[in-house]
Design a protein around this motif. Structure first.
Motif, PDB file in Angstrom:
ATOM      1  N   ARG A  14     -83.202 -39.884 112.271  1.00  0.00           N
ATOM      2  CA  ARG A  14     -83.709 -40.992 111.456  1.00  0.00           C
ATOM      3  C   ARG A  14     -83.322 -42.333 112.088  1.00  0.00           C
ATOM      4  N   ALA A  15     -82.065 -42.443 112.533  1.00  0.00           N
ATOM      5  CA  ALA A  15     -81.620 -43.691 113.170  1.00  0.00           C
ATOM      6  C   ALA A  15     -82.367 -43.932 114.481  1.00  0.00           C
ATOM      7  N   LEU A  16     -82.566 -42.857 115.246  1.00  0.00           N
ATOM      8  CA  LEU A  16     -83.325 -43.001 116.494  1.00  0.00           C
ATOM      9  C   LEU A  16     -84.746 -43.480 116.214  1.00  0.00           C
ATOM     10  N   ALA A  17     -85.362 -42.925 115.171  1.00  0.00           N
ATOM     11  CA  ALA A  17     -86.729 -43.311 114.821  1.00  0.00           C
ATOM     12  C   ALA A  17     -86.795 -44.779 114.423  1.00  0.00           C
ATOM     13  N   ASP A  18     -85.809 -45.228 113.626  1.00  0.00           N
ATOM     14  CA  ASP A  18     -85.811 -46.626 113.183  1.00  0.00           C
ATOM     15  C   ASP A  18     -85.591 -47.582 114.355  1.00  0.00           C
ATOM     16  N   LEU A  19     -84.648 -47.245 115.226  1.00  0.00           N
ATOM     17  CA  LEU A  19     -84.324 -48.138 116.347  1.00  0.00           C
ATOM     18  C   LEU A  19     -85.445 -48.201 117.385  1.00  0.00           C
ATOM     19  N   CYS A  20     -86.191 -47.109 117.514  1.00  0.00           N
ATOM     20  CA  CYS A  20     -87.274 -47.073 118.510  1.00  0.00           C
ATOM     21  C   CYS A  20     -88.642 -47.343 117.908  1.00  0.00           C
ATOM     22  N   ASN A  21     -88.662 -47.560 116.589  1.00  0.00           N
ATOM     23  CA  ASN A  21     -89.930 -47.796 115.893  1.00  0.00           C
ATOM     24  C   ASN A  21     -90.899 -46.632 116.113  1.00  0.00           C
ATOM     25  N   LEU A  22     -90.364 -45.415 115.967  1.00  0.00           N
ATOM     26  CA  LEU A  22     -91.150 -44.201 116.143  1.00  0.00           C
ATOM     27  C   LEU A  22     -91.083 -43.364 114.862  1.00  0.00           C
ATOM     28  N   SER A  23     -91.997 -42.433 114.755  1.00  0.00           N
ATOM     29  CA  SER A  23     -91.920 -41.474 113.652  1.00  0.00           C
ATOM     30  C   SER A  23     -90.848 -40.442 113.974  1.00  0.00           C
ATOM     31  N   ILE A  24     -90.321 -39.794 112.935  1.00  0.00           N
ATOM     32  CA  ILE A  24     -89.306 -38.758 113.162  1.00  0.00           C
ATOM     33  C   ILE A  24     -89.908 -37.615 113.965  1.00  0.00           C
ATOM     34  N   GLY A  25     -91.191 -37.347 113.712  1.00  0.00           N
ATOM     35  CA  GLY A  25     -91.857 -36.283 114.467  1.00  0.00           C
ATOM     36  C   GLY A  25     -91.906 -36.593 115.956  1.00  0.00           C
ATOM     37  N   LYS A  26     -92.197 -37.875 116.307  1.00  0.00           N
ATOM     38  CA  LYS A  26     -92.251 -38.283 117.715  1.00  0.00           C
ATOM     39  C   LYS A  26     -90.869 -38.190 118.348  1.00  0.00           C
ATOM     40  N   VAL A  27     -89.827 -38.556 117.576  1.00  0.00           N
ATOM     41  CA  VAL A  27     -88.459 -38.463 118.086  1.00  0.00           C
ATOM     42  C   VAL A  27     -88.104 -37.008 118.358  1.00  0.00           C
ATOM     43  N   ASN A  28     -88.434 -36.125 117.417  1.00  0.00           N
ATOM     44  CA  ASN A  28     -88.120 -34.708 117.579  1.00  0.00           C
ATOM     45  C   ASN A  28     -88.838 -34.123 118.793  1.00  0.00           C
ATOM     46  N   TYR A  29     -90.098 -34.512 118.961  1.00  0.00           N
ATOM     47  CA  TYR A  29     -90.899 -34.026 120.087  1.00  0.00           C
ATOM     48  C   TYR A  29     -90.289 -34.493 121.420  1.00  0.00           C
ATOM     49  N   THR A  30     -89.860 -35.767 121.476  1.00  0.00           N
ATOM     50  CA  THR A  30     -89.294 -36.323 122.713  1.00  0.00           C
ATOM     51  C   THR A  30     -87.940 -35.703 123.026  1.00  0.00           C
ATOM     52  N   LEU A  31     -87.132 -35.444 121.980  1.00  0.00           N
ATOM     53  CA  LEU A  31     -85.839 -34.796 122.201  1.00  0.00           C
ATOM     54  C   LEU A  31     -86.022 -33.398 122.784  1.00  0.00           C
ATOM     55  N   ASN A  32     -87.020 -32.685 122.314  1.00  0.00           N
ATOM     56  CA  ASN A  32     -87.302 -31.363 122.871  1.00  0.00           C
ATOM     57  C   ASN A  32     -87.689 -31.464 124.350  1.00  0.00           C
ATOM     58  N   ASP A  33     -88.470 -32.532 124.693  1.00  0.00           N
ATOM     59  CA  ASP A  33     -88.824 -32.756 126.106  1.00  0.00           C
ATOM     60  C   ASP A  33     -87.576 -32.997 126.948  1.00  0.00           C
ATOM     61  N   LEU A  34     -86.638 -33.766 126.402  1.00  0.00           N
ATOM     62  CA  LEU A  34     -85.405 -34.063 127.136  1.00  0.00           C
ATOM     63  C   LEU A  34     -84.593 -32.791 127.376  1.00  0.00           C
ATOM     64  N   VAL A  35     -84.621 -31.894 126.396  1.00  0.00           N
ATOM     65  CA  VAL A  35     -83.924 -30.614 126.569  1.00  0.00           C
ATOM     66  C   VAL A  35     -84.610 -29.789 127.653  1.00  0.00           C
ATOM     67  N   GLU A  36     -85.951 -29.745 127.603  1.00  0.00           N
ATOM     68  CA  GLU A  36     -86.693 -28.983 128.609  1.00  0.00           C
ATOM     69  C   GLU A  36     -86.488 -29.555 130.013  1.00  0.00           C
ATOM     70  N   ASP A  37     -86.371 -30.870 130.087  1.00  0.00           N
ATOM     71  CA  ASP A  37     -86.138 -31.516 131.391  1.00  0.00           C
ATOM     72  C   ASP A  37     -84.691 -31.356 131.858  1.00  0.00           C
ATOM     73  N   GLU A  38     -83.868 -30.787 130.985  1.00  0.00           N
ATOM     74  CA  GLU A  38     -82.442 -30.598 131.269  1.00  0.00           C
ATOM     75  C   GLU A  38     -81.709 -31.924 131.417  1.00  0.00           C
ATOM     76  N   TYR A  39     -82.196 -32.923 130.657  1.00  0.00           N
ATOM     77  CA  TYR A  39     -81.518 -34.216 130.638  1.00  0.00           C
ATOM     78  C   TYR A  39     -80.428 -34.250 129.563  1.00  0.00           C
ATOM     79  N   ILE A  40     -80.599 -33.409 128.511  1.00  0.00           N
ATOM     80  CA  ILE A  40     -79.586 -33.337 127.450  1.00  0.00           C
ATOM     81  C   ILE A  40     -79.417 -31.884 127.012  1.00  0.00           C
ATOM     82  N   THR A  41     -78.284 -31.652 126.382  1.00  0.00           N
ATOM     83  CA  THR A  41     -78.075 -30.414 125.624  1.00  0.00           C
ATOM     84  C   THR A  41     -77.711 -30.821 124.207  1.00  0.00           C
ATOM     85  N   ILE A  42     -77.938 -29.915 123.261  1.00  0.00           N
ATOM     86  CA  ILE A  42     -77.667 -30.235 121.858  1.00  0.00           C
ATOM     87  C   ILE A  42     -76.646 -29.241 121.311  1.00  0.00           C
TER      88      ILE A  42
END
Length: 627
Positions: A19-47
């Motif tokens: 929610r905080a990421l969505a507010d700070l980036c002016n994105l929907s929560i769905g877009k944030v969730n989708y982008t976080l999954n991309d970051l995991v697939e790219d091996e840029y982050i782990t959760i």
């Protein structure tokens, strides 16, 4: 871009909520969730998940991605202005600084037969610079005393009264009211090749510093280039990752960048800051280009030792290089015009010229004379008409054979006159030469040929006055009064219905050349056109400075032994018109940066004198109006 922004926020707060990421980036929560999954697939982050919380951990790949994006952001420059190339017409010479070893500004030190300032002004004028701003300070009175600076309306002086307590940026800022467009910045103590200035002005980047290889002079400003643009400037070699060159003290600056430099300078707390460091600050946001000429001959005069080296070694080397370059360039032009190889152009000899540059050129099979038009002549010379008229007079046998003529550039190549003797005001008064000159004019004026243009002195007066005005030139005191008298005479003169014939219209003694067999030629047909034949006669009398006895001999020869009072009246009218016109022409040329000495004033005062003579001799007599 979303990936970078999310990673940036995660790096600062690993347990941040979606929610905080969505507010700070002016994105929907769905877009944030989708982008976080991309970051995991790219091996840029782990959760890591624990109860209701998520903790985002950035991997080594993620850290490298962040670094790469940050570097790209730093290298991104804003587009402050159009990159469309502009013709630079202004220059600023910074001449305020003190050189402790000299008792006058460095730019006024003698360099053989010139000074740095005189040479650099000539270079700027040769390259189309119309407005030159000189910032003074140290010994400012020396500029007022310099003869070569007097009467040059294209020069503008501004003083930095605090030159002892400020750096070069303060001097540049004092010219703020005079700088109105892109300009070329020149440090006053620089000796440099003219071709370097030409190349810099022609460089496609509107902001561009001129650099060369390291000179070892001891006060170098080194530069570092990244992505083909300025990255660092420093006099401390330890602050650069690599040395890509050394600044020469000449920079092309767009008006927009100058305004940005001024904005930064307003908030500056260090009065000693130099302009190059403000330029460097601007380069953080705006691309500043560079032109590197490695084999440049140049010098900076900061001491007596530097001055000695320049006079004794560097300047002679520069002169030779420039002479060699001009000869090589000229050979290439001639070879292209004649469709021969450069090797077939074997020698070039300078012949001089008042406005144009003239050369004797030897090829493997011929001797030729080459004319390169002077700067600015395209504004008032009809080259196509000159070409046609030159060909006509060649057929008449009074002008050398025309080999090549480019009406676009004005380049003219004619057969060289063997064993040539060019007349001058002294030899032009000899009886044998007066007879030959009169014969040339008779041949021309009675040829029955028709030139394609008319030389109308009254139209030319208006034309030259208009050009003079656009160049911000000045007329002499009394011009309006003399012009009024000339216009009064015009009304009478037009009523005479003088028969127009082909005329040369610029019959300097120096335009008459004899060959070794005493055959006379009339050269340089730039001003030729249909005109009153007595314009040519009046012109030669004035230019050759004929005495009354010599003038009578010349007129008797031209008029076949019979001179009427009407001839003399018409002749005097032409003398007046001629001097008045060439006065304005000379002032026009001087407004464009050329130096004609007392030429214009001599013309003007003689026109005044002849007007008085005309009033005394003809007005009110029975001869007035009878031609």
């Amino acid at each position: 871009m979303y990936k970078f922004r999310l990673l940036e926020l995660i790096s600062k707060e690993p347990e941040i909520s979606q929610r905080a990421l969505a507010d700070l980036c002016n994105l929907s929560i769905g877009k944030v969730n989708y982008t976080l999954n991309d970051l995991v697939e790219d091996e840029y982050i782990t959760i890591e998940k624990s109860s209701n919380k998520h903790c985002y951990l950035i991997t080594e790949l993620g850290i490298e991605f962040l670094k790469s994006e940050v570097e790209q952001l730093h290298e991104t420059k804003i587009k402050l202005y159009s990159k469309e190339r502009k013709t630079v017409k202004q220059a600023v010479i910074l001449a305020a600084g003190e050189k402790s070893e000299f008792n006058l500004p460095a730019c006024l030190l003698p360099i053989k037969d010139t000074t740095l300032l005189e040479r650099n002004i000539a270079i700027l004028e040769n390259n189309g610079i119309e407005k030159i701003i000189i910032v003074t300070g140290y010994h400012k009175e020396a500029f007022a005393e310099a003869e070569f600076l007097k009467g040059k309306d294209n020069l503008h002086f501004v003083e930095n009264p605090r030159y002892l307590w400020t750096g070069s940026m303060a001097s540049l800022a004092t010219a703020n009211d005079l700088i109105t467009d892109d300009f070329l910045l020149f440090e006053d103590d620089i000796l440099i090749e003219e071709t370097a200035v030409t190349e810099l002005l022609n460089h496609p980047e509107r902001d561009c510093i001129l650099v060369t290889k390291e000179s070892g002079l001891g006060d170098e400003a080194f530069i570092e280039i990244q992505n083909n643009h300025l990255y660092k400037i420093s006099k401390d070699i330890h602050q650069l990752n690599r040395i890509d060159g050394e600044m020469t003290g000449i920079t092309k600056i767009s008006y927009e960048v100058y305004v940005e430099m001024l904005r930064l300078f307003e908030n500056n707390k260090n009065p000693y800051v130099n302009y190059e460091y403000l330029l460097l600050d601007v380069s953080r946001k705006i691309e500043i280009g560079f032109l590197k000429i490695p084999d440049l001959i140049w010098a900076e005069i900061d001491s007596y030792l530097h001055h000695f080296k320049v006079v004794d070694n560097i300047y002679p080397s520069l002169q030779k290089k420039e002479a060699d370059f001009k000869e090589r360039e000229l050979k290439q032009v001639i070879a292209a015009a004649l469709n021969i190889s450069v090797e077939e152009v074997t020698a070039v000899e300078v012949l001089g010229g008042l406005t144009n540059r003239n050369y004797k050129v030897m090829t493997s099979t011929d001797q030729l004379a080459v004319r390169i038009p002077g700067k600015g002549t395209e504004h008032y010379i009809n080259r196509l008409a000159e070409k046609v008229h030159s060909q006509i007079t060649s057929r008449l046998g009074i002008n050398p054979e025309v080999i090549y003529f480019d009406e676009q550039t004005g380049l003219k190549i004619v057969r060289f006159i063997p064993d040539a003797e060019t007349l001058n005001p002294k030899t032009g008064t000899r009886e044998d030469n007066l007879v030959k000159v009169a014969g040339i004019f008779n041949t021309l004026h009675t040829s029955g040929e028709t030139f394609s243009t008319r030389f109308d002195v009254f139209e030319k007066i208006t034309e030259y006055e208009t050009i003079l005005s656009t160049l911000n030139g000045k007329l002499f005191d009394g011009h309006a009064e003399v012009k009024q008298q000339v216009l009064e005479l015009e009304a009478f003169y037009q009523s005479l219905r003088v028969q127009l014939v082909p005329c040369h219209n610029d019959p300097l003694a120096e335009n008459f050349v004899k060959n070794g067999e005493e055959r006379m030629y009339l050269i340089d047909w730039e001003f030729s056109g249909m005109n009153d034949p007595l314009w040519d006669i009046a012109g030669y009398i004035i230019e050759a400075e004929l005495s009354p006895a010599e003038e009578k001999l010349f007129l008797l020869e031209y008029f076949n032994g019979e001179i009427t009072s009407a001839n003399l009246q018409q002749l005097l009218l032409n003398k007046i018109f001629l001097d008045f016109l060439w006065t304005i022409w000379a002032l026009m040329k001087e407004a464009g940066g050329e130096d004609f000495g007392s030429y214009a004033f001599t013309r003007f005062t003689r026109a005044q004198s002849n007007l008085l003579q005309y009033q005394n001799q003809f007005k009110g007599t029975e001869e007035f109006g009878k031609i």
